[in-house]
Design an enzyme around this catalytic site. Structure first.
Site, PDB file in Angstrom:
ATOM      1  N   GLY A  12      38.500 -28.691  60.728  1.00  0.00           N
ATOM      2  CA  GLY A  12      39.866 -28.880  60.896  1.00  0.00           C
ATOM      3  C   GLY A  12      40.655 -28.060  61.956  1.00  0.00           C
ATOM      4  N   LYS A  28      28.536 -32.292  60.311  1.00  0.00           N
ATOM      5  CA  LYS A  28      29.161 -31.038  61.139  1.00  0.00           C
ATOM      6  C   LYS A  28      28.009 -30.443  61.431  1.00  0.00           C
ATOM      7  CE  LYS A  28      33.470 -31.720  58.318  1.00  0.00           C
ATOM      8  NZ  LYS A  28      34.307 -31.262  57.206  1.00  0.00           N
TER       9      LYS A  28
END
Length: 433
Positions: free
Chosen positions: A136, A207
């Site tokens: 984020g 990720k």
């Protein structure tokens, strides 16, 4: 002096993140222009449902033809926040072909086929930025790609999924079971109606692939990442962790082998000491711990999901790409020069915490210890206690020293075959020591 002709941005997707990107571009237009050196204009927004009311966005900008939007030729930057593999991959490569740079938040596509996107960007002399794809709002990709470009990174370990961290944190702090903690996460909007991608580790694995590729300058795909979910973690596991001065987190771990000749990438729940910085990461926050040769240990912490945090990362990339465009330059592309192989999970050297249900009689511990010795695994500590219910069983907890994961897995399989072992209650790796 500020250039008067605006840089034009096309937005693909207008959900939680996309709508926030559009809002910030509109409300902070003057600040963005001052930081870039030219005005930035939202030139089009591609959506699937054109009739949906989208406050603050000129309806004239809305289109369902994403392909036509990225082919316009006057678009400077395409922001892709639709996710998934297709049509995102085709739209991104088409944007490059028609002279636009791309900012993406698409972790799944980058992890599965980042090489194709990098190649297309390089072929057409465009930028590919993706800070929002991992963690984020936390500045992480750019520090790894640029700030630490002169250093040698040996390990990246982190909490990169807010949903799973919220669930595990609630299990730890309140004693709740997995389902109870998941229900709370769902009620608060942290977990999707189908939480599989989060709780089974798929999101974190994507990720991890991105982080490993950047950190070690080699290509790491999603299929290279070992993955275990956290749905089997129990309140009893947390009780055992507390006895060891640990807690439990779902970790993404990317490591360079000791000899420097290979790398590994993995996602799984693990016990970590309460003294480790990652142990104190609470609620839905993310944190990534980086170990570099010259810089030492670095910690990146903050909100890892949500519309505003993710939009912040997207717009940071938009500013960087627009500045590059004004300077007729491009930022860093793919760095995969090391071409290091990705070793299987069996080669990883780690520790195990193993909880066994065994017959409560003499000689059991000796049998168990023999199995560990036969597989070349050294025992660190053992705890055994009988049951109060008088069922003739006892609980035996063994914590090992570091050993190859394959040897540890082989040990567990051999233990299952012992007549005196009634069951393997839990197996968990121990990290961060």
């Amino acid at each position: 002096m500020m250039r008067t002709r605006p840089l034009k941005v096309a937005l693909l997707g207008c959900g939680v993140v996309g709508s926030e990107v559009a809002r910030i571009m509109t409300t902070h237009a003057d600040d963005l222009a001052a930081r870039i050196g030219a005005p930035v204009e939202l030139a089009g927004v591609a959506v699937r449902r054109p009739d949906k009311v989208r406050g603050g966005i000129d309806p004239a900008l809305i289109t369902t033809d994403a392909t036509a939007l990225v082919k316009r030729g006057d678009i400077d930057v395409v922001v892709e926040v639709i996710g998934g593999i297709e049509p995102a991959r085709t739209l991104i490569t088409t944007a490059f072909e028609h002279g636009a740079s791309v900012v993406s938040a698409n972790k799944a596509l980058l992890a599965q086929d980042g090489a194709t996107l990098y190649a297309a960007a390089e072929q057409h002399g465009q930028d590919l930025y993706y800070e929002a794809a991992v963690a984020g709002a936390i500045p992480l990709i750019r520090p790894l790609r640029e700030s630490l470009a002169g250093d040698k990174i040996n390990r990246v370990m982190g909490i990169v999924n807010g949903t799973t961290n919220f669930i595990l944190d609630k299990m730890d702090s309140t004693g709740a079971g997995y389902q109870e903690a998941l229900d709370e996460a769902t009620a608060l909007g942290y977990a999707e109606a189908d939480p599989t991608a989060d709780v089974e580790g798929f999101d974190a694995a994507a990720k991890a692939a991105i982080l490993a590729g950047i950190a070690f300058h080699t290509r790491v795909r999603l299929d290279d990442v070992y993955r275990e979910g956290m749905t089997e973690v129990t309140a009893a596991d947390f009780a055992s962790a507390r006895q060891m001065g640990c807690t439990i987190k779902l970790l993404a771990i990317c490591e360079r082998a000791a000899d420097g000749e290979s790398v590994t990438a993995r996602v799984h729940p693990a016990m970590i000491p309460l003294s480790h910085p990652l142990a104190s990461v609470r609620e839905a926050y993310n944190a990534v711990f980086v170990e570099a040769e010259a810089a030492g240990q670095l910690m990146f912490y903050g909100p890892g999901a949500g519309g505003s945090p993710t939009a912040s990362a997207v717009l940071g990339d938009v500013v960087a790409v627009c500045r590059n465009r004004l300077n007729e330059a491009t930022g860093p592309g793919e760095s995969a020069y090391t071409q290091l192989p990705v070793s299987p999970m069996g080669d990883v050297v780690t520790r195990y915490h193993i909880s066994l249900d065994v017959a409560d009689k003499p000689g059991v511990l000796a049998q168990v210890a023999t199995v560990f010795a036969e597989h070349g695994v050294s025992i660190d500590t053992v705890r055994q206690h009988g049951r109060q219910d008088g069922d003739g069983e006892a609980s035996l907890v063994v914590v090992t020293h570091r050993a190859p994961d394959a040897a540890l897995s082989g040990t567990v399989e051999a233990l299952r075959k012992l007549d005196t072992v009634r069951g393997v209650a839990s197996i968990m790796r121990v990290e961060g020591e």
